[in-house]
Design an enzyme around this catalytic site. Sequence first.
Site, short mmCIF file in Angstrom:
data_model
loop_
_atom_site.label_atom_id
_atom_site.label_comp_id
_atom_site.label_asym_id
_atom_site.label_seq_id
_atom_site.Cartn_x
_atom_site.Cartn_y
_atom_site.Cartn_z
N HIS A 1 121.66 10.17 85.45
CA HIS A 1 120.78 11.35 85.03
C HIS A 1 121.62 11.86 83.96
O HIS A 1 120.79 12.32 82.89
CB HIS A 1 120.12 12.26 86.09
CG HIS A 1 118.91 11.60 86.67
ND1 HIS A 1 117.66 11.91 86.16
CD2 HIS A 1 118.74 10.80 87.81
CE1 HIS A 1 116.75 11.59 86.84
NE2 HIS A 1 117.34 10.94 88.04
N GLN B 1 121.66 7.94 90.85
CA GLN B 1 121.47 9.48 90.35
C GLN B 1 122.42 9.76 89.38
O GLN B 1 121.96 10.61 88.55
CB GLN B 1 121.40 10.29 91.61
CG GLN B 1 120.24 10.13 92.59
CD GLN B 1 118.84 10.22 91.83
OE1 GLN B 1 118.36 9.47 91.55
NE2 GLN B 1 118.61 11.52 91.54
N ASP C 1 111.71 9.56 93.81
CA ASP C 1 111.50 9.93 92.18
C ASP C 1 110.27 9.63 91.41
O ASP C 1 109.81 10.03 90.31
CB ASP C 1 112.75 9.54 91.30
CG ASP C 1 114.11 10.39 91.49
OD1 ASP C 1 113.88 11.50 92.14
OD2 ASP C 1 115.25 10.24 90.94
N GLU D 1 120.23 18.28 96.85
CA GLU D 1 118.89 17.89 96.61
C GLU D 1 118.36 16.79 97.28
O GLU D 1 117.06 16.59 97.97
CB GLU D 1 118.68 17.55 95.08
CG GLU D 1 117.24 17.22 94.48
CD GLU D 1 117.32 16.91 93.04
OE1 GLU D 1 116.49 16.78 92.32
OE2 GLU D 1 118.47 16.45 92.41
N HIS D 2 118.98 15.45 97.06
CA HIS D 2 118.46 14.30 97.82
C HIS D 2 119.53 13.97 98.95
O HIS D 2 120.63 13.75 98.41
CB HIS D 2 118.36 12.97 96.68
CG HIS D 2 117.56 13.35 95.58
ND1 HIS D 2 117.86 13.72 94.29
CD2 HIS D 2 116.04 13.37 95.44
CE1 HIS D 2 116.99 13.97 93.61
NE2 HIS D 2 115.72 13.57 94.24
N HIS E 1 100.15 60.48 102.17
CA HIS E 1 99.50 59.39 103.02
C HIS E 1 98.61 59.81 104.30
O HIS E 1 97.50 59.23 104.54
CB HIS E 1 100.63 58.53 103.60
CG HIS E 1 101.33 57.55 102.43
ND1 HIS E 1 101.95 58.09 101.29
CD2 HIS E 1 101.28 56.16 102.35
CE1 HIS E 1 102.44 57.00 100.73
NE2 HIS E 1 102.07 55.73 101.31
#
Length: 424
Positions: free
Chosen positions: A253, A250, A352, A318-319, A411
């Site tokens: 990235h 990861q 992914d 995230e993961h 109302h």
Amino acid sequence: MAKQIKSGISEEKAQEVDTKVRITVEQILNDVKQRGEAAVRELSERFDNWSPTTFRLSQNEIDDLIASLPEQTVQDIEFAQAQIRQFAEAQRGTLQDMEIETLPGVVLGHKHIPVNSVGCYIPGGRYPMVASSHMSVVTAKVAAVKRVITCTPPHKGKPPAATVAAMALGGADEIYILGGVQAVAAMALGIEGIDPVDMLVGPGNAYVAEAKRQLFGQVGIDLLAGPTEVLIVADDTADGEMVATDLLGQAEHGPTSPAILITTSEALAEETVQEIARQLTVLQTAEVASQAWRDYGQIILVESLEEAVREADRIASEHVEILTENPRYFLERLTNYGSLFLGAETNVAYGDKVIGTNHILPTMKAARYSGGLWVGKFIKTVTYQECTPEASVVIGEYCSRLCEIEGFLAHKEQADLRVRRYSQ
């Protein structure tokens, strides 16, 4: 008590970076709002050296790009999309319309209506993110979104053929070769040649994520999906080679991608540090991965699995990969994560690219309050109500008194009118 064995950059430094990103994005969005297509074209030239006659690909161009790919590549894309589609269809099946009679003559219900138009951003600056096409376009089409448009940047000066193929095979209605904040702005605000959408989805770098944040309200967004994150929770049954491989998987990235290890084993922590150093000498993407590990990598030593759960929920990654003797212990206890990978047999790369779950997931601690992109994100759950005349009188009498308590006299008159009319 958790012990930090390796830390990343300071919180103050991270905030400085965030401030710079926020200001830059605000300036770009204002420019696009004021000057439209001219601003988008200038930005595309500046950042991507890309200024075609039109950013939209024709059907002939799309067909030629698909034809340029090896047959195996097309088959692999189709296989991945079949997995994503199958899971999305199963998720859609859990969303059921509902109608109930709560009192005699009072009918309440809800129904699920797809968003009308969606803009999917597909990253591609450093790597052409083919899989993001599956995750956004295929899922939107399963939700029955009528208009799905896509933007992705050029790669090495030309349209990325595999990404375009994935967009087209996934069902995209319009495909634009346009990247960065300017692409997100064009889809949200609309420019000459691109009608605005109702919702933006897709991952991206810190600038793309910030653009979505600033545009939220004018359009809907899926979630804040910025630089990718991985957290590995491991005990002494894990090995340093696998932990290091999955952290660097990861980290490659981008230079701001956090990669974190929580472990009960000091020996594993030390082995992982050594193994990361070794792998960085041979990894072809080491230049990026090493910077991410240096600035955003962490190793946290904990005394127990219970403490590991607390630390993992605090980080809200995230993961989250679980490399422990009993992975389902964490499935039953963790509450803050985008997607969970249970056991050594699976990993983030599977999620992914191909396994079927969606890879557009919450980052920057957004997992505390949001899940990832799924078919339900493209669907509005809306309610309706209906009364018989007799039921309107019953509800109206209650409503009239409740409105008077609050001082809402107009109302109250809505209720009183119906009580008078339907009591006759």
